[in-house]
Design a protein around this motif. Structure first.
Motif, PDB file in Angstrom:
ATOM      1  N   GLN A 172      34.500  78.256  25.540  1.00 20.94           N
ATOM      2  CA  GLN A 172      34.197  77.151  25.999  1.00 20.94           C
ATOM      3  C   GLN A 172      33.796  77.264  27.534  1.00 20.94           C
ATOM      4  N   GLY A 197      30.215  79.216  28.274  1.00 20.91           N
ATOM      5  CA  GLY A 197      29.093  78.273  27.754  1.00 20.91           C
ATOM      6  C   GLY A 197      29.174  77.373  29.119  1.00 20.91           C
ATOM      7  N   LEU A 198      30.257  76.795  29.646  1.00 16.61           N
ATOM      8  CA  LEU A 198      30.192  75.623  30.465  1.00 16.61           C
ATOM      9  C   LEU A 198      29.903  75.843  31.832  1.00 16.61           C
ATOM     10  N   THR A 218      27.487  77.907  32.512  1.00 13.02           N
ATOM     11  CA  THR A 218      26.092  77.805  32.938  1.00 13.02           C
ATOM     12  C   THR A 218      25.802  76.435  33.546  1.00 13.02           C
ATOM     13  N   THR A 263      24.759  85.016  28.438  1.00 17.35           N
ATOM     14  CA  THR A 263      25.720  83.951  28.365  1.00 17.35           C
ATOM     15  C   THR A 263      26.104  83.994  26.656  1.00 17.35           C
ATOM     16  N   SER A 322      29.974  85.024  25.090  1.00 24.03           N
ATOM     17  CA  SER A 322      30.894  84.153  24.381  1.00 24.03           C
ATOM     18  C   SER A 322      31.161  84.923  22.984  1.00 24.03           C
ATOM     19  N   THR A 341      29.627  79.768  19.469  1.00 21.53           N
ATOM     20  CA  THR A 341      29.568  80.362  20.795  1.00 21.53           C
ATOM     21  C   THR A 341      28.225  80.349  21.455  1.00 21.53           C
ATOM     22  N   PRO A 362      26.244  78.153  24.038  1.00 23.22           N
ATOM     23  CA  PRO A 362      26.492  76.999  24.852  1.00 23.22           C
ATOM     24  C   PRO A 362      25.404  75.986  24.590  1.00 23.22           C
ATOM     25  N   TYR A 417      23.485  71.344  17.864  1.00 21.71           N
ATOM     26  CA  TYR A 417      24.598  71.763  18.090  1.00 21.71           C
ATOM     27  C   TYR A 417      25.467  70.700  17.573  1.00 21.71           C
ATOM     28  N   THR A 424      25.814  66.835  26.653  1.00 25.02           N
ATOM     29  CA  THR A 424      24.379  67.615  26.482  1.00 25.02           C
ATOM     30  C   THR A 424      23.373  66.638  26.910  1.00 25.02           C
TER      31      THR A 424
END
Lengths: 312, 402, 251
Positions: B337, B340-341, B343, B376, B380, C97, C99, C125, C186
């Motif tokens: 998490q 990803g976040l 970014t 990224t 992950s 995985t 994002p 997503y 998002t």
């Protein structure tokens, strides 16, 4: 009447059920016993085609089950499994109504049938109809499971370890209840169990299976007195034999003329129970009365023991 | 017992003699055919800004090369359709990727006119479809192989090594993605460090705070409900909103508390991002610690008590080791998490790979977006594989996977 | 639902509605955060219409992902789709995985700026949590209930609609809730690619260095998310109760 003819199920090279044939008469109870892995459940599941046989066939009242569409066949056969598989999202009434609804009965008919069954199983409709399965005790769940299986008045009821999840006291009561309902409705029952006491208690005939094969199919008494193989003898328990035999017989069969002191036994009691009473009270003889309470004679320890002896 | 036998026994089909087409393999073969014959393999642009033109594989490589790559890929497709053994399918997928990836670099060199420094070559739909199809094949084979944790780590290491080898060999240097990188090599590694610092630092902080908090919450019921409820509300707030909410108080702090400003705390920048990631991380850590501890069988703690272990000994020697897999599962959630976040942190000046993503969006430069997004995703993914393996190892050999 | 526990919810909802319909009423609270006479309340568009378009895109994307994810989840749990079950599990694992922002960013060059890339990112997503929960819901149905259903002569279709889906519903709803929450976030980032939504307020604040904008945008999005999360949670509990499970069993 159910006729099982050369029924076989193979997975790859292994035969789980190997050429089994027997016949269950109308309105009787047949128990299938054996150790786990003997193929009992597979045999049962081939009757309602939950498992497709590799060979052989099943006839119900002379009709080959393969000739009937699967679902239609199952609508006609009651099915009770260990754990019951009640639908947790449906009320007791909706659970019982499952098959009638599938068959498209009209609403009033279904409601009446549900009420009738709840009454039959001693569950007050006002209290139980709207309950969900998780709100029921184990014994109540079991009764709902059987009631659901009987909802569309099937002539045949298949039961796979239906009492396995109950504690001993409730189990015994549930067995008695099943027996009395079965007698009343005249339903043919095929029951799978690994509990020999249960089989002797309920069954008119017992099928003993081991490693997929049927070793013996006979009345309980015959299984005790004339076991076909060593395995059968071992399974029925050689030490228990005389007592099992006595519990299969009624006082009626051993009553002798005469009188005795004390509270009378009933002609319907089993010899096992009668012997128990005699030992406990320290008596040699006790009087016997018929169903209405009228004295019909007496019963003695020695007569009972003679009935529990091996017959050559 | 017999219910198990009711479902089909695996391997039964393979015992039949006639050929059976693998259904997933057929899907993969269709994808591969589309990619090879109906989609451009690479995109050529005269410079970084103008719209690109697609080049089919046959145009993107010298004829012999195109034929060779096509032949290899078709063999892979055939394996996917016919072969059932996972090892063969995995080998086929690896061979396919081993052909497609260098081919992309080759096509970049081939398509770029000699001496032209403005022209850009990027992967196009065909390349992505091929990669997708081959990755599907590999993923399916790996799933069916049911590798143990160490074998999975080894597979990850091999894959990482192969990619590193490809990049270091210079085979991809003509690709637009690598040109973007070459223009920004310094800032790339700076943002990489920042990204990892944001993701891992906030995770470490969350573990330091979350573990004791979880242990306390396990002990005290009232605390548990309150803590978990507050944390789950925090978790619900979208990241950018939480960043925004934190900017106001941190800005105030920076303006009015000299010490805070001296520590580098500012309204805009890494501080709100770090704090937000830390807050997000707390719920999985605390929640899984509580769950893990409450799943320890009472009989075990009872026995430990009966043997005279003190509270502290019970916690350290019995409860925490038994709860470890569940706690690690929480750490896995946090790590994936956060990577990803992090970014999103770039949006408020927090740096990280997101910097390239948002710059790329601003300039409609897909290769710049990829320069931020690909590392990224790779991080992950690697983190997920590593943590999954650690969880399996923590469970010990007595537990089956699944 | 006791009155005491629902009071904060109702208050939060009223506050949110009041703020988006008449934000000027609240300017006193944001004025201290502004500098150089900058506006305290977002003035480049109506908060209400931004909120509505934000919700609209989340709703549409979730609807689309729900339909596809349900269909896929049902397919791979049928005998005909069984071959794809292990792979689909791995794919969900791998997919998560990625994002969401990466999906969004990659969609832009493909379809251009605006609502489209945001919708695609939300849709793709959003599939994952719903698909994953559909799988675990459908495979988690008690084997006994299924055996009983089969034994009573229910057709595969009847089993699916009368037994499996109702029993899996609470778990599926939990997946939808997760998906909606991720999508709300998002979609906020979607404003960086020019989708109309509440992210605009935050980004306008960041660009003009106006902390008041950033804070109010953040608060509106946060309140919205918490309230929707909460509301869907109630729906889930109702479904769990309908499916005859004690409350704590269905998460």
């Amino acid at each position: 009447m159910i006729e099982i003819e050369h029924l076989t199920k193979r997975y790859g090279a292994a035969a789980i059920v190997d050429d089994v044939s027997f016949r269950v008469e109308e309105g009787t109870v047949a128990a299938v016993v054996g150790t786990s892995g003997a193929g009992k459940s597979t045999l049962l599941r081939m009757i309602n085609r939950l498992v497709e046989p590799s060979a052989g066939r099943v006839l119900i009242d002379g009709q080959d089950t393969m000739a009937i569409p699967e679902d239609a066949l199952r609508h006609r056969i009651g099915y009770v499994i260990q754990g019951y598989g009640l639908f947790p999202h449906r009320t007791v009434a909706e659970n019982i109504a499952t098959v009638p609804r599938l068959l498209g009965w009209d609403r009033r008919q279904i409601a009446a049938r549900v009420e009738e069954l709840l009454d039959l199983f001693g569950l007050d409709p006002a209290e139980f109809a709207k309950k969900f399965p998780h709100q029921l005790s184990g014994g109540e769940q079991q009764r709902v499971g059987v009631a659901r299986a009987l909802a569309a008045r099937p002539a045949l009821l298949l039961m796979d370890e239906p009492f396995g999840a109950l504690d001993p006291v409730i189990r015994h009561k549930a067995q008695d209840e099943l027996l009395s309902i079965q007698r009343r409705l005249g339903t043919t029952v095929v029951l799978v169990t690994h509990d020999m006491n249960e089989a002797f208690h309920l069954a008119d005939r017992i099928a003993v299976m081991n490693q997929g094969r049927l070793l013996q199919y006979a009345a309980p008494a015959e299984l005790l007195t004339r076991p076909a193989e060593a395995f059968v003898e071992q399974l029925v328990g050689s030490a228990e034999r005389p007592f099992r035999l006595l519990s299969l017989m009624r006082v009626q069969e051993a009553v002798e003329p005469g009188t005795a002191e004390g509270e009378p036994l009933s002609v319907a009691d089993t010899l096992h129970d009668a012997l128990s009473r005699l030992i406990w009270l320290g008596r040699e003889v006790l009087p016997v009365a018929d169903a209405s309470g009228a004295p019909v004679g007496r019963i003695s320890v020695s007569r009972i023991l003679a009935h529990g002896r091996a017959r050559a | 017992m017999n219910t198990i036998l009711q479902t089909t026994v695996p391997g039964m089909h393979s015992s039949r003699s006639h050929i059976i087409l693998d259904r997933l393999g057929s899907v993969i073969a269709v994808l591969i055919s589309i990619a090879l014959f109906a989609a451009p393999f690479a995109t050529y642009r005269a410079n970084r800004i103008v719209a690109g033109e697609g080049r089919m594989l046959t145009e993107a490589l010298p004829t012999a090369g195109a034929l060779g790559v096509t032949a290899v890929i078709l063999c892979v497709a055939l394996c996917a359709v016919l072969a059932r053994a996972p090892v063969i399918r995995l080998a086929a997928a690896a061979a396919g990727l081993g052909a497609v990836f260098p081919a992309l670099g080759w096509s970049a060199g081939f398509l770029t006119p000699a001496g032209n420094t403005f022209a850009r070559v990027s992967p196009a739909l065909g390349f992505w479809l091929l990669t997708l199809a081959l990755a599907l094949l590999a993923a399916d084979a790996l799933t069916r192989l049911r590798l143990g944790p160490l074998a999975r780590l080894a597979a990850l290491a091999v894959a990482a090594g192969a990619i590193a080898g490809l990049l270091l060999s210079g085979a991809w240097n003509d690709l637009s993605l690598l040109k973007e990188y070459a223009n920004r090599a310094d800032s790339f590694w700076r943002e990489a460090r920042q990204h990892l610092w944001l993701a891992l630092g906030s995770m470490a902080a969350a573990c330091l705070v979350g573990l004791p908090l979880g242990i306390l919450a396990h002990r005290f019921r009232a605390l548990r409900a309150a803590v978990l409820q507050v944390l789950s509300i925090v978790q619900t707030v979208p990241s950018i909103a939480l960043f925004g909410i934190l900017i106001a108080p941190l800005g105030y702090l920076a303006a009015h508390v000299p010490l805070a400003a001296a520590l580098g705390i500012r309204g805009i920048g890494a501080a709100p991002a770090f704090i937000a990631l830390f807050l997000y991380s707390l719920l999985p850590v605390v929640g899984n610690t509580v769950t893990g501890l409450s799943q320890v069988p009472p009989a075990v703690t009872d026995a430990a008590r009966g043997m005279g272990l003190s509270r502290r000994q019970r916690l350290l020697e019995v409860e925490l080791p038994l709860a470890l897999p569940v706690i690690l599962a929480g750490v896995r959630i946090v790590l994936v998490q956060n990577l990803g976040l992090a970014t999103v942190a770039a949006l408020i000046g927090g740096g990280g790979f997101g910097t390239f993503v948002f710059q790329g969006i601003g300039q409609t430069a897909i290769d710049l977006v990829l320069l931020g997004a690909v590392p990224t995703v790779a991080l992950s993914f690697a983190a997920a594989v590593i943590l999954d393996a650690m969880i399996d190892l923590a469970k010990g050999p007595s537990h089956d996977r699944d | 639902m006791s009155l005491r526990s629902s009071a904060p919810r109702v208050a939060a909802l009223l506050l949110l509605v009041a703020f988006v319909t008449a934000p000027q009423l609240f300017s006193f609270a944001f004025e201290p955060l502004t500098a150089n006479n900058a506006p305290a309340i977002y003035n480049q568009g109506s908060l209400l219409s931004l909120t509505l378009s934000h919700l609209r895109i989340v709703f549409l994307a979730t609807l689309a992902s729900t339909m596809l994810a349900l269909a896929l989840g049902i397919f791979v749990t049928r005998p005909s789709g069984h071959e794809f079950l292990p792979l689909s599990r791995s794919l969900v694992n791998i997919g998560q995985t990625f994002p969401p922002i990466a999906v969004l960013a990659i969609a832009v060059p493909l379809v251009g700026f605006g609502e489209k890339p945001t919708f695609i990112a939300l849709f793709l997503y959003g599939l994952l949590p719903i698909f994953e929960n559909t799988l675990s819901g459908l495979t988690g149905v008690s084997p006994q209930a299924l055996d009983a259903a089969k034994g009573m002569g229910m057709s595969p279709r009847q089993r699916l609609f009368q037994v499996e889906l109702p029993l899996a519903l609470p778990v599926i709803l939990a997946g939808i809730r997760l998906s909606v929450i991720i999508s709300l976030g998002t979609a906020t980032i979607g404003s960086t690619v020019a989708a109309k939504g509440l992210g605009e307020v935050i980004i306008a604040g960041l660009q003009s260095n106006n902390v008041a904008f950033v804070l109010q945008g953040g608060l509106v999005v946060a309140l919205l998310a918490v309230l929707i999360h909460d509301g869907l949670g109630i729906a889930e509990r109702v479904a769990a109760r309908r499916s005859g499970r004690p409350l704590d069993e269905a998460r």
